[in-house]
Motif scaffolding. Structure first.
Motif, PDB file in Angstrom:
ATOM      1  N   GLN A 171       0.828  -1.210   0.000  1.00 48.72           N
ATOM      2  CA  GLN A 171       0.000   0.000   0.000  1.00 48.72           C
ATOM      3  C   GLN A 171       0.860   1.256   0.000  1.00 48.72           C
ATOM      4  O   GLN A 171       0.557   2.231  -0.703  1.00 48.72           O
ATOM      5  N   GLU A 172       1.936   1.266   0.775  1.00 49.92           N
ATOM      6  CA  GLU A 172       2.841   2.417   0.773  1.00 49.92           C
ATOM      7  C   GLU A 172       3.434   2.632  -0.614  1.00 49.92           C
ATOM      8  O   GLU A 172       3.542   3.771  -1.089  1.00 49.92           O
ATOM      9  N   ARG A 213       2.111   1.747  -3.481  1.00 47.96           N
ATOM     10  CA  ARG A 213       1.052   2.276  -4.373  1.00 47.96           C
ATOM     11  C   ARG A 213       0.841   3.763  -4.120  1.00 47.96           C
ATOM     12  O   ARG A 213       0.670   4.549  -5.075  1.00 47.96           O
ATOM     13  N   ASP A 214       0.830   4.174  -2.855  1.00 47.22           N
ATOM     14  CA  ASP A 214       0.628   5.584  -2.532  1.00 47.22           C
ATOM     15  C   ASP A 214       1.757   6.451  -3.098  1.00 47.22           C
ATOM     16  O   ASP A 214       1.517   7.542  -3.640  1.00 47.22           O
ATOM     17  N   ARG A 243       5.076  14.774   1.758  1.00 45.05           N
ATOM     18  CA  ARG A 243       4.235  13.605   2.061  1.00 45.05           C
ATOM     19  C   ARG A 243       5.020  12.306   1.888  1.00 45.05           C
ATOM     20  O   ARG A 243       4.976  11.417   2.739  1.00 45.05           O
ATOM     21  N   ILE A 248       6.348   8.923   4.498  1.00 46.52           N
ATOM     22  CA  ILE A 248       6.106   7.495   4.267  1.00 46.52           C
ATOM     23  C   ILE A 248       7.412   6.716   4.331  1.00 46.52           C
ATOM     24  O   ILE A 248       7.503   5.666   4.994  1.00 46.52           O
TER      25      ILE A 248
END
Length: 229
Positions: free
Chosen positions: A12-13, A15-16, A57, A61
C-alpha cells in the motif's frame, strides 16, 4: 558493507508513493539543482522538488518505513537520517556518472547537518519497468550492480564511488537518503551487525542461555565503546 533490505515498503505504501510520482502534476526538476560542482558534470536525472507538498508527504512514508525496520537499525545504527529525496531516470535524463557523495549534507527539511556514513537507495519501480539503471557500487567488496524489486532497499558505505547506469527504456524511480551512524567506522558497524545477527540465530536455536546472555553483553559493551549517541 553492502546489505539488501527486502520489502522496506508495504504494497500500500508503494502504491501511494507511485500515485504521487506518476501523476501528471508531479513537480520534477533538473537533478543538477541539488548537485555540487563535480557531481553536476556527470548528473543527468530528474528530482522531485524538495520544497513541494508531494515531497513532504512521501518523505514521511519512507521515514516511517525505515524506522520500523529492525535490520536497517542493526546495520546502520542511525543517529540522524537525511530527509529522503526522490529521483527519476529515463532516456531523456538517463544516468548519473561515477561520483562520491558529499561527506556532510545540510537538510532543507529539518535544517540538520548530516554526516553521510551510510547511503541508502529505496527502489520504487520494478526491474521489468525499465532497461539499464543499475546502481553500480565500487568498494573494497568489489563492483556490485544493484537493481532490486520495488519496495526493496540497499545500504552501502557513503564513502563508496558509485553511479547509475543509463536508462534506455521506461523510468527508474527511487528514493535516496543518507544516514549518520552512531558508529562512524564501517568496519566497526560490520562487526557489530555480524555479532548481532549471530547472537539472534543462537537465541532462536538454543533459547536464552548463559552463552547468549554473555555474547549480548559483548555486543553492548562494544557498542558502548564505539558509539557516539
Amino acid at each position: 558493507m553492502l546489505l539488501h533490505l527486502k520489502a522496506i515498503l508495504t504494497p500500500q505504501e508503494l502504491r501511494d508513493i507511485r500515485a504521487v510520482l506518476d501523476a501528471a502534476d508531479a513537480p520534477w526538476i533538473d537533478g543538477r539543482a541539488s548537485a555540487g560542482a563535480q557531481a553536476a558534470q556527470v548528473k543527468r536525472n530528474e528530482q522531485l522538488a524538495q520544497d513541494s507538498p508531494q515531497a513532504a508527504r512521501l518523505r514521511g512514508i519512507v521515514l516511517q518505513a525505515l524506522q520500523r525496520d529492525p535490520l536497517l537499525f542493526s546495520a546502520a545504527l542511525p543517529r540522524r537520517i537525511y530527509n529522503p529525496l526522490f529521483n527519476r531516470y529515463r532516456p531523456e535524463a538517463p544516468a548519473y556518472g561515477p561520483h562520491i557523495d558529499g561527506a556532510v549534507l545540510h537538510s532543507h527539511a529539518d535544517g540538520q547537518w548530516v554526516r553521510t556514513d551510510v547511503s541508502c537507495t529505496v527502489f520504487l519501480a520494478d526491474p521489468d519497468e525499465y532497461d539499464g539503471g543499475e546502481l553500480t557500487i565500487h568498494d573494497t567488496f568489489g563492483v556490485q550492480r544493484v537493481k532490486l524489486p520495488a519496495g526493496d532497499a540497499v545500504l552501502y558505505p557513503g564513502t563508496s564511488l558509485h553511479e547509475v547506469a543509463p536508462v534506455t527504456r521506461g523510468a527508474r524511480l527511487a528514493s535516496f537518503l543518507w544516514i549518520e551512524s552512531m558508529v562512524r567506522s564501517d568496519e566497526q558497524r560490520r562487526i557489530l551487525f555480524e555479532l548481532d545477527m549471530n547472537v539472534l540465530k543462537l537465541r532462536q536455536q538454543l533459547g536464552e542461555t548463559p552463552a547468549t546472555t554473555g555474547l549480548t553483553g559483548v555486543y553492548h559493551n562494544l557498542l558502548r565503546l564505539w558509539a557516539t549517541p
